[in-house]
Every structure is written in structure tokens, then in C-alpha cells.
Design a protein around this motif. Structure first.
Motif, PDB file in Angstrom:
ATOM      1  N   GLY A 211      26.788  65.210  40.524  1.00 61.83           N
ATOM      2  CA  GLY A 211      25.869  64.862  41.595  1.00 61.83           C
ATOM      3  C   GLY A 211      24.935  66.000  41.942  1.00 61.83           C
TER       4      GLY A 211
ATOM      5  N   ARG B  50      23.328  59.035  41.332  1.00 61.44           N
ATOM      6  CA  ARG B  50      22.464  58.707  42.474  1.00 61.44           C
ATOM      7  C   ARG B  50      23.129  59.180  43.765  1.00 61.44           C
ATOM      8  NH1 ARG B  50      24.656  54.580  45.204  1.00 61.44           N
ATOM      9  NH2 ARG B  50      25.899  52.997  44.104  1.00 61.44           N
ATOM     10  N   PRO B  51      22.326  59.500  44.775  1.00 63.82           N
ATOM     11  CA  PRO B  51      22.884  59.930  46.062  1.00 63.82           C
ATOM     12  C   PRO B  51      23.769  58.839  46.672  1.00 63.82           C
ATOM     13  CG  PRO B  51      20.544  60.412  45.947  1.00 63.82           C
ATOM     14  CD  PRO B  51      20.853  59.554  44.754  1.00 63.82           C
TER      15      PRO B  51
END
Length: 207
Positions: A148, A154-155
Motif C-alpha cells: 500500500g 488502492r487506498p
């Protein structure tokens, strides 16, 4: 079925505690993989390791707790989590290694026995969480968090949920073998998770 390990021949003199512990865990892991929980006893482990039963009972609260720690001492290196910087490759490698261990070695026969016994053995259940499942989960979560930070996920992705989706699926097939554990299954798990399974809706499509 694998053969039980030979007993350790003890020389004169008292061995350091760390050495005794290593020998006990090696003997416990090899005995467990050779004979399963049905043939696993503290007495056999003590004899194989050249240690006293009193020592084993002092260090491990139950037969199951000793069995599990011995199990992980043997299989742990196989399950090392890679860190190449490519989360898709690392997850695929790790899940494939887990599938291979469960499908192609005695570990796959023993793990369901340990999980089953943990339901009625509080000491084994505690050791399973503290020394096996929690540390292994932490390795995967850390790998996902690093991915991450690199911008590969993806967030908002919850690493804990990802761990359950990947390894939970493997355990499901191990414990309820309606479908086989295969390398193709491992690869599909990671691919489906990382790419998603829903088709993008075209503009103007209705729910």
C-alpha cells in the motif's frame, strides 16, 4: 507414511537449555509429521530428543501445544513470506507454497488434526493463535501494508480482510475438500482478488 525420527544419542554432561529445546521441537515436529496426532505422545518426544518428560511438561502446557510448536519449527521455513517489491508475485508465491505444503506433504494431513483438537484443548488453541496463526497473519498484513505504501493497492484496502480471503479460502478447501487444493487455485485466488470479479458498468447502465 514417513518414518519416525531416530532417538538422539546423548553424550556426557548437561546440555544447554536452548539446545535441549531445539532438539525437542525437532523431534516433536518430525514425530508429528510421521505419525500424526494419534501416535504423538510426550513420552515419545522425550525419548527421541533425549530429554526428560518433566522438562517437556514444564515448558509446554499440553501435548497439543508441544505438537503445534514442533509442527511450526519444521514447516516454518517453507512458509517464509517473500518481499520482492511486487505484491502480486509475493502473494502468489506464498499462497502456492502453502498449497504445496498442505497438498503434497504430511503437514496437510496433520493441520486438520491440530485444528480439530484445538476446539477442545484450550492450551493448544492459545498456542495456535499466539505462535502460529497470529505471527503468520502479521507477516501477510505487513507485506500488504508495504504494498500500500508503494502505491500497489488502492487506498482503504483492509489487509486483515485480504488475509482472510486468501488463506481462509485455502483452509476451507483443506478442511472441506469439495474442491482440490491446486496451484491453479492459488494463482486464481490472487488474480481474482487483485483484479476484481465484477465487470465495470457502462455509462448509463441501470442497477
Amino acid at each position: 507414511m514417513a518414518q519416525s525420527p531416530p532417538p538422539v544419542r546423548r553424550g556426557r554432561g548437561r546440555r544447554p537449555a536452548d539446545e535441549v529445546r531445539r532438539e525437542v521441537l525437532r523431534a516433536a515436529g518430525e514425530l508429528l509429521l510421521a505419525e500424526g496426532m494419534a501416535g504423538f505422545t510426550v513420552e515419545k518426544v522425550a525419548a527421541l530428543a533425549g530429554a526428560s518428560r518433566v522438562t517437556l511438561h514444564k515448558w509446554w502446557p499440553s501435548r497439543g501445544a508441544l505438537a503445534l510448536e514442533g509442527y511450526f519449527s519444521v514447516v516454518g521455513p517453507t512458509l517464509a513470506f517473500p518481499d520482492t517489491g511486487d505484491i502480486a508475485a509475493d502473494l502468489t508465491t506464498q499462497v502456492r507454497a502453502f498449497v504445496h505444503l498442505m497438498r503434497d506433504t504430511p503437514a496437510g494431513r496433520v493441520m486438520p488434526e491440530l485444528i480439530g483438537q484445538a476446539q477442545t484443548d484450550p492450551e493448544l488453541s492459545a498456542v495456535y493463535r499466539e505462535r502460529y496463526s497470529a505471527p503468520r497473519r502479521a507477516l501477510a498484513v505487513e507485506a500488504l501494508e508495504r504494498a500500500g505504501e508503494r502505491g500497489q493497492l488502492r487506498p482503504g484496502v483492509d489487509p486483515e480482510v485480504v488475509v482472510d480471503q486468501l488463506w481462509g479460502a485455502c483452509y476451507h478447501r483443506l478442511l472441506i475438500p469439495d474442491q482440490p487444493l491446486t496451484e491453479e487455485f492459488a494463482e486464481a485466488l490472487v488474480a481474482n482478488l487483485l483484479t476484481g470479479i465484477a465487470r465495470p458498468r457502462s455509462a448509463g447502465s441501470q442497477c
